[in-house]
Design an enzyme around this catalytic site. Structure first.
Site, PDB file in Angstrom:
ATOM      1  N   GLU A  65      -2.695  -7.376   7.343  1.00 44.27           N
ATOM      2  CA  GLU A  65      -1.577  -7.877   8.018  1.00 44.27           C
ATOM      3  C   GLU A  65      -1.683  -8.623   8.358  1.00 44.27           C
ATOM      4  OE1 GLU A  65       1.080  -7.547   7.838  1.00 44.27           O
ATOM      5  OE2 GLU A  65       2.110  -5.103   7.340  1.00 44.27           O
ATOM      6  N   HIS A 102       0.642  -0.858  -0.211  1.00 47.22           N
ATOM      7  CA  HIS A 102       0.207  -0.533   0.069  1.00 47.22           C
ATOM      8  C   HIS A 102       0.952   1.158  -0.207  1.00 47.22           C
ATOM      9  CE1 HIS A 102       0.966   0.647   3.855  1.00 47.22           C
ATOM     10  NE2 HIS A 102       0.852  -0.716   4.234  1.00 47.22           N
ATOM     11  N   GLY A 142       4.453  -6.846   5.908  1.00 47.99           N
ATOM     12  CA  GLY A 142       4.374  -8.620   6.640  1.00 47.99           C
ATOM     13  C   GLY A 142       3.569  -9.589   5.892  1.00 47.99           C
TER      14      GLY A 142
END
Length: 182
Positions: free
Chosen positions: A88, A13, A150
């Site tokens: 996430e 993002h 992550g």
């Protein structure tokens, strides 16, 4: 008979408020900054003119990824849908704490640690590997995954051998675009 090799693309993002503040976001929904929105639009324009074939965008339900994916879809015309498994990792007690904290850095190398109420790396890897296995089997489509740092680590570990230290240190920049081949 083996399936034909095909690609999957990944991007993180755009920049968020907590990225700027050097805080761990995890499942906490930190919104995009104006710079993050611009990064998403710029990536969408680059993809629109790239000539790459992407059939569908799959994105995390967290707003920072959803807003990034929508900007890319708007620029490219590629259909986009939410994929809940791309959310996430929940970092539990570390969410909102400094990204470069020594305790967190060490904890990232403990794959069964749930961070006092969070999600372990092993749990995270299971859901992402399951998704990637499904995408690997779907040789007729090329996907762009829009998610988080992550998730980028787990995706990278799916395609490449990594030591624990390499895994803990891995990551990508906001709106960086990466290609993987199954």
């Amino acid at each position: 008979m083996t399936k034909a090799a095909h690609k999957v693309y990944f991007t993180r993002h755009g920049e968020t408020v907590w990225n700027v503040e050097n805080k761990i976001c995890g499942m906490t929904d930190s919104p995009l900054t104006e710079k993050g929105r611009a990064q998403a639009r710029e990536l969408g324009e680059k993809l629109r003119t790239s000539g790459l074939r992407i059939d569908e965008i799959l994105y995390s339900p967290l707003s920072r990824s959803a807003d990034t994916a929508r900007a890319i879809a708007e620029a490219t015309g590629i259909p986009a849908r939410c994929e809940p498994r791309l959310r996430e990792q929940c970092f539990g007690r570390y969410e909102g704490t400094p990204r470069d904290g020594e305790e967190f850095r060490i904890s990232k190398t403990h794959f069964a640690d749930r961070y006092s109420g969070g999600e372990s790396m092993m749990q995270l890897a299971q859901r992402i590997y399951n998704l990637l296995d499904e995408l690997r089997a779907d040789t007729d489509k090329t996907y762009l995954l829009v998610a988080h740092n992550g998730i980028a680590r787990v995706v990278q570990s799916y395609f490449y051998d990594m030591t624990n230290e390499e895994y803990a240190a891995a990551g990508i920049k906001n709106c960086e675009f990466v290609e993987f081949t199954f």
